[in-house]
Design a protein around this motif. Structure first.
Motif, PDB file in Angstrom:
ATOM      1  N   TYR A  58       0.810  -1.221   0.000  1.00 54.25           N
ATOM      2  CA  TYR A  58       0.000   0.000   0.000  1.00 54.25           C
ATOM      3  C   TYR A  58       0.846   1.276   0.000  1.00 54.25           C
ATOM      4  CZ  TYR A  58      -3.019  -3.699   1.872  1.00 54.25           C
ATOM      5  OH  TYR A  58      -3.664  -4.900   2.097  1.00 54.25           O
ATOM      6  N   CYS A  59       1.711   1.405  -0.984  1.00 54.43           N
ATOM      7  CA  CYS A  59       2.554   2.601  -1.107  1.00 54.43           C
ATOM      8  C   CYS A  59       1.886   3.626  -2.032  1.00 54.43           C
ATOM      9  CB  CYS A  59       3.920   2.235  -1.678  1.00 54.43           C
ATOM     10  SG  CYS A  59       4.872   1.105  -0.638  1.00 54.43           S
ATOM     11  N   TYR A  60       1.776   4.849  -1.582  1.00 50.81           N
ATOM     12  CA  TYR A  60       1.166   5.909  -2.383  1.00 50.81           C
ATOM     13  C   TYR A  60       2.215   6.454  -3.355  1.00 50.81           C
ATOM     14  CZ  TYR A  60      -2.359   9.538  -3.180  1.00 50.81           C
ATOM     15  OH  TYR A  60      -3.334  10.342  -3.730  1.00 50.81           O
ATOM     16  N   PRO A  61       1.892   6.577  -4.655  1.00 52.76           N
ATOM     17  CA  PRO A  61       2.927   6.924  -5.645  1.00 52.76           C
ATOM     18  C   PRO A  61       3.618   8.256  -5.393  1.00 52.76           C
ATOM     19  CG  PRO A  61       0.706   6.987  -6.600  1.00 52.76           C
ATOM     20  CD  PRO A  61       0.586   6.313  -5.283  1.00 52.76           C
ATOM     21  N   ASP A  62       2.888   9.236  -4.840  1.00 51.26           N
ATOM     22  CA  ASP A  62       3.484  10.567  -4.633  1.00 51.26           C
ATOM     23  C   ASP A  62       4.589  10.562  -3.594  1.00 51.26           C
ATOM     24  OD1 ASP A  62       1.485  11.222  -6.333  1.00 51.26           O
ATOM     25  OD2 ASP A  62       0.651  12.840  -5.138  1.00 51.26           O
ATOM     26  N   ARG A  63       4.633   9.530  -2.747  1.00 52.72           N
ATOM     27  CA  ARG A  63       5.597   9.521  -1.653  1.00 52.72           C
ATOM     28  C   ARG A  63       6.624   8.394  -1.796  1.00 52.72           C
ATOM     29  NH1 ARG A  63       1.162  12.044   0.508  1.00 52.72           N
ATOM     30  NH2 ARG A  63      -0.078  10.159   0.739  1.00 52.72           N
ATOM     31  N   ILE A  64       6.849   7.948  -3.025  1.00 48.53           N
ATOM     32  CA  ILE A  64       7.932   6.990  -3.280  1.00 48.53           C
ATOM     33  C   ILE A  64       9.225   7.795  -3.414  1.00 48.53           C
ATOM     34  CG2 ILE A  64       8.860   5.286  -4.885  1.00 48.53           C
ATOM     35  CD1 ILE A  64       6.487   4.205  -3.446  1.00 48.53           C
ATOM     36  N   THR A  65       9.997   7.829  -2.354  1.00 53.06           N
ATOM     37  CA  THR A  65      11.219   8.632  -2.346  1.00 53.06           C
ATOM     38  C   THR A  65      12.432   7.775  -2.719  1.00 53.06           C
ATOM     39  OG1 THR A  65      11.665   8.146  -0.014  1.00 53.06           O
ATOM     40  CG2 THR A  65      10.252  10.051  -0.498  1.00 53.06           C
ATOM     41  N   ASP A  66      13.498   8.443  -3.112  1.00 57.11           N
ATOM     42  CA  ASP A  66      14.745   7.732  -3.391  1.00 57.11           C
ATOM     43  C   ASP A  66      15.279   7.066  -2.130  1.00 57.11           C
ATOM     44  OD1 ASP A  66      14.735   8.224  -6.077  1.00 57.11           O
ATOM     45  OD2 ASP A  66      16.224   9.826  -6.021  1.00 57.11           O
ATOM     46  N   GLU A  67      15.076   7.703  -0.987  1.00 61.17           N
ATOM     47  CA  GLU A  67      15.515   7.102   0.271  1.00 61.17           C
ATOM     48  C   GLU A  67      14.821   5.757   0.480  1.00 61.17           C
ATOM     49  OE1 GLU A  67      15.714   8.058   5.087  1.00 61.17           O
ATOM     50  OE2 GLU A  67      14.248   9.088   3.815  1.00 61.17           O
ATOM     51  N   LEU A  68      13.525   5.697   0.196  1.00 62.99           N
ATOM     52  CA  LEU A  68      12.788   4.442   0.346  1.00 62.99           C
ATOM     53  C   LEU A  68      13.286   3.402  -0.652  1.00 62.99           C
ATOM     54  CD1 LEU A  68      10.499   2.731   1.537  1.00 62.99           C
ATOM     55  CD2 LEU A  68       8.944   3.832  -0.098  1.00 62.99           C
ATOM     56  N   LEU A  69      13.480   3.806  -1.903  1.00 65.13           N
ATOM     57  CA  LEU A  69      13.945   2.864  -2.926  1.00 65.13           C
ATOM     58  C   LEU A  69      15.353   2.355  -2.602  1.00 65.13           C
ATOM     59  CD1 LEU A  69      12.657   4.645  -6.169  1.00 65.13           C
ATOM     60  CD2 LEU A  69      11.587   2.767  -4.911  1.00 65.13           C
ATOM     61  N   ASP A  70      16.218   3.235  -2.141  1.00 59.57           N
ATOM     62  CA  ASP A  70      17.570   2.810  -1.767  1.00 59.57           C
ATOM     63  C   ASP A  70      17.529   1.815  -0.613  1.00 59.57           C
ATOM     64  OD1 ASP A  70      18.668   4.449  -3.699  1.00 59.57           O
ATOM     65  OD2 ASP A  70      19.075   6.099  -2.307  1.00 59.57           O
ATOM     66  N   THR A  71      16.633   2.047   0.333  1.00 63.03           N
ATOM     67  CA  THR A  71      16.507   1.141   1.476  1.00 63.03           C
ATOM     68  C   THR A  71      16.070  -0.244   1.027  1.00 63.03           C
ATOM     69  OG1 THR A  71      15.964   2.986   2.956  1.00 63.03           O
ATOM     70  CG2 THR A  71      15.328   0.783   3.683  1.00 63.03           C
ATOM     71  N   ILE A  72      15.081  -0.286   0.136  1.00 64.14           N
ATOM     72  CA  ILE A  72      14.597  -1.583  -0.358  1.00 64.14           C
ATOM     73  C   ILE A  72      15.699  -2.306  -1.126  1.00 64.14           C
ATOM     74  CG2 ILE A  72      12.953  -2.680  -1.943  1.00 64.14           C
ATOM     75  CD1 ILE A  72      10.957  -0.452  -1.189  1.00 64.14           C
ATOM     76  N   ARG A  73      16.466  -1.561  -1.921  1.00 63.39           N
ATOM     77  CA  ARG A  73      17.531  -2.187  -2.717  1.00 63.39           C
ATOM     78  C   ARG A  73      18.676  -2.672  -1.843  1.00 63.39           C
ATOM     79  NH1 ARG A  73      19.304   1.996  -5.196  1.00 63.39           N
ATOM     80  NH2 ARG A  73      21.216   2.205  -3.966  1.00 63.39           N
ATOM     81  N   GLU A  74      19.034  -1.908  -0.836  1.00 65.46           N
ATOM     82  CA  GLU A  74      20.236  -2.201  -0.059  1.00 65.46           C
ATOM     83  C   GLU A  74      20.016  -3.230   1.042  1.00 65.46           C
ATOM     84  OE1 GLU A  74      21.299   1.660   1.334  1.00 65.46           O
ATOM     85  OE2 GLU A  74      21.789   2.414  -0.681  1.00 65.46           O
ATOM     86  N   GLU A  75      18.806  -3.321   1.564  1.00 66.99           N
ATOM     87  CA  GLU A  75      18.537  -4.232   2.679  1.00 66.99           C
ATOM     88  C   GLU A  75      18.047  -5.580   2.146  1.00 66.99           C
ATOM     89  OE1 GLU A  75      19.207  -3.856   5.723  1.00 66.99           O
ATOM     90  OE2 GLU A  75      19.449  -1.709   6.066  1.00 66.99           O
ATOM     91  N   ASP A  76      18.829  -6.627   2.394  1.00 62.03           N
ATOM     92  CA  ASP A  76      18.508  -7.943   1.837  1.00 62.03           C
ATOM     93  C   ASP A  76      17.212  -8.518   2.392  1.00 62.03           C
ATOM     94  OD1 ASP A  76      19.309 -10.262   0.180  1.00 62.03           O
ATOM     95  OD2 ASP A  76      19.410 -11.283   2.130  1.00 62.03           O
ATOM     96  N   LYS A  77      16.857  -8.154   3.615  1.00 63.13           N
ATOM     97  CA  LYS A  77      15.629  -8.713   4.205  1.00 63.13           C
ATOM     98  C   LYS A  77      14.366  -8.129   3.576  1.00 63.13           C
ATOM     99  CE  LYS A  77      17.413  -9.987   8.766  1.00 63.13           C
ATOM    100  NZ  LYS A  77      17.249  -9.836  10.238  1.00 63.13           N
ATOM    101  N   ILE A  78      14.486  -6.935   2.983  1.00 62.76           N
ATOM    102  CA  ILE A  78      13.324  -6.330   2.332  1.00 62.76           C
ATOM    103  C   ILE A  78      13.222  -6.905   0.919  1.00 62.76           C
ATOM    104  CG2 ILE A  78      12.162  -4.201   1.679  1.00 62.76           C
ATOM    105  CD1 ILE A  78      13.902  -2.731   3.693  1.00 62.76           C
ATOM    106  N   VAL A  79      12.134  -7.591   0.644  1.00 63.97           N
ATOM    107  CA  VAL A  79      11.992  -8.216  -0.672  1.00 63.97           C
ATOM    108  C   VAL A  79      11.793  -7.137  -1.730  1.00 63.97           C
ATOM    109  CG1 VAL A  79      11.039 -10.342   0.302  1.00 63.97           C
ATOM    110  CG2 VAL A  79       9.479  -8.528  -0.404  1.00 63.97           C
ATOM    111  N   ASN A  80      12.290  -7.403  -2.928  1.00 66.79           N
ATOM    112  CA  ASN A  80      12.172  -6.444  -4.031  1.00 66.79           C
ATOM    113  C   ASN A  80      10.766  -6.518  -4.632  1.00 66.79           C
ATOM    114  OD1 ASN A  80      14.782  -5.754  -3.562  1.00 66.79           O
ATOM    115  ND2 ASN A  80      15.623  -6.693  -5.408  1.00 66.79           N
ATOM    116  N   TYR A  81       9.838  -5.973  -3.873  1.00 62.17           N
ATOM    117  CA  TYR A  81       8.414  -6.038  -4.213  1.00 62.17           C
ATOM    118  C   TYR A  81       7.773  -4.778  -3.655  1.00 62.17           C
ATOM    119  CZ  TYR A  81       3.574  -7.957  -3.935  1.00 62.17           C
ATOM    120  OH  TYR A  81       2.207  -8.179  -4.041  1.00 62.17           O
ATOM    121  N   ILE A  82       7.063  -4.045  -4.495  1.00 61.25           N
ATOM    122  CA  ILE A  82       6.376  -2.835  -4.035  1.00 61.25           C
ATOM    123  C   ILE A  82       4.929  -2.881  -4.517  1.00 61.25           C
ATOM    124  CG2 ILE A  82       6.277  -0.318  -4.113  1.00 61.25           C
ATOM    125  CD1 ILE A  82       9.262  -0.274  -4.574  1.00 61.25           C
ATOM    126  N   ASP A  83       4.024  -2.698  -3.570  1.00 60.56           N
ATOM    127  CA  ASP A  83       2.605  -2.581  -3.893  1.00 60.56           C
ATOM    128  C   ASP A  83       2.301  -1.097  -4.067  1.00 60.56           C
ATOM    129  OD1 ASP A  83      -0.121  -3.094  -4.166  1.00 60.56           O
ATOM    130  OD2 ASP A  83      -0.468  -2.931  -2.021  1.00 60.56           O
TER     131      ASP A  83
END
Length: 442
Positions: A234-259
């Motif tokens: 349940y991610c709102y498109p207007d608030r998809i920040t680079d910080e959030l994307l970097d976190t998802i990419r860098e943290e192995d426990k966070i699956v590469n999946y965005i709703d």
């Protein structure tokens, strides 16, 4: 012996967490919890009131329980959740078999309400919805190895088609330390996968801390020993920040999946929905996400047949779905919900046309998913085992690409040994059936 209670929770995962918290309170009060509601003295129906089909499902469930009550198999029916919050006394008036109807602000008193209903009292209570408990124990109703983690409630987005702000109130975040404490408790109890939910997870923290805090929360969750997967829904498109994307990419426990629920792509339709963006900006957003997180799987939802949607605007939506090639997509026909701004708009479309447009998008997406599944054949995927499916006569589980309850599964054989639920195994994909992948455990 204390009375027994069963609970039927309908609708979204957020509603399920509310039900789990009520179950905890009931157990603390001494009630026996029954897995089969038909075997209980009292049954709680934790309803959904989001769209017409969900409301009808809630009413049908109440009517089925009313028949059991008439037969003397259950003694009391208690209605909670969004339908109760939205329609208040209308439920008791229309469904005389119901013994108690309470709004979400009364959830903290559920044990007393159940006892009153069993004692023969008729209960109707609708305190301030902001009294909905955000903290407290839960009786986990999902499988032991995965759970939902609700980080906020309510919504401030005020999309014109949506009744959630009316039902649940404004957006309010939980304190980060409370979320982390709950997550640690769940993991100690055997949870391997946490699915982070809210009406808008990307807004998390803005009301408490004055800034978006989802990325920070996710990084702290990743430090919990024993936790394997974290999924963000349940991610709102207007608030998809680079910080959030970097976190998802860098943290192995966070699956590469965005709703990423987009609802539409046409600029005029989105403005009428009180949402921002247009086809150009949304195409750029999707491209940016995929560039930042290689191999990411994107899930979205669309609404077909919004008031005034022209044939050309629908064709634009169809073209957008073809271009973006979302790996997971659900499309719903617009539901005209009373007390929402969209319900009063001109240009309401016929039900048949709305349903047909939704079916066309769904059929289009089925071809996209089919091609995606074909691309997985021959790959080795990490799969979280859910259990043995006796109908398919093999094991089933989910890959990192599959959210529980809404996405496809991976069915696989295990000739060497029997994997346990909650175990992570590697599966070589050999084929697919519809949207589900099939293979063999390595």
């Amino acid at each position: 012996m204390m009375s027994s209670v069963g609970i039927v929770s309908l609708g979204c995962a957020k509603n399920r967490v509310d039900a789990e918290m009520m179950m905890f309170q009931l157990r603390q009060a001494g009630f026996q919890l029954k897995e089969d509601p038909a075997m209980a003295d009292a049954v709680i129906v934790n309803t959904c009131g989001f769209i017409e089909s969900a409301k009808q499902e809630s009413i049908d469930e109440i009517l089925e329980l009313a028949a059991l009550k008439k037969e003397g198999r259950i003694k009391a029916i208690i209605v909670t959740g969004c339908l109760a919050e939205r329609y208040h006394s209308e439920i008791m008036k229309e469904l005389g078999e119901v013994d108690a109807v309470i709004g979400i602000g009364k959830n903290a008193d559920i044990a007393a309400v159940v006892q009153q209903a069993l004692d023969g009292e008729k209960v109707e209570s609708f305190p301030d919805k902001m009294r909905l408990p955000m903290e407290g124990g839960r009786v986990q109703s999902t499988e032991q190895h995965w759970a939902y983690l609700k980080i906020a409630d309510g919504c401030d987005n005020c999309c014109t088609y949506c009744a959630i702000p009316l039902i649940r109130g404004g957006f309010r975040s939980r304190r980060m330390e409370n979320i982390l404490e709950e997550a640690e408790r769940l993991v100690k109890n055997g949870v391997k996968e946490l699915n982070v939910i809210a009406q808008d997870t990307t807004r998390y923290g803005i009301d408490l801390y004055g800034e978006l805090k989802l990325a920070e929360l996710l990084r702290k969750l990743c430090k919990i020993d024993g936790l394997q997967w974290i999924r963000v829904l349940y991610c709102y498109p207007d608030r998809i920040t680079d910080e959030l994307l970097d976190t998802i990419r860098e943290e192995d426990k966070i699956v590469n999946y965005i709703d990423l629920p987009l609802q539409h792509c046409n600029g005029r339709v989105l403005r009428a929905m009180n949402r921002r963006g247009d086809q150009e900006s949304l195409l750029a957003l999707v491209a940016h996400i995929r560039e930042k997180i290689p191999g990411v799987v994107l899930r979205t939802t669309m609404i077909a047949g919004f008031p005034g949607e022209t044939e050309a605007e629908f064709e634009e939506l169809s073209d957008f779905v073809a271009q973006t090639r979302f790996e997971r997509l659900g499309c719903f026909a617009y539901s005209r919900e009373e007390d929402t701004p969209a319900a009063l708009m001109e240009g309401q479309l016929e039900e048949e046309l709305k349903n047909r447009r939704a079916e066309l998008i769904t059929e289009q997406e089925a071809l996209i998913i089919d091609r995606w599944c074909e691309a997985q054949v021959g790959r080795e995927l990490e799969v979280l085992v859910d259990g043995f499916d006796r109908y398919a006569d093999c094991y089933c589980g989910r890959s990192r690409y599959d959210a529980p309850e809404v996405d496809p599964c991976v069915f696989f054989t295990a000739p060497e040994r029997k994997p346990r639920p909650g175990e992570l195994v590697r599966v070589r994909i050999t084929d697919h059936i519809d949207c589900d992948l099939t293979g063999e455990m390595i």
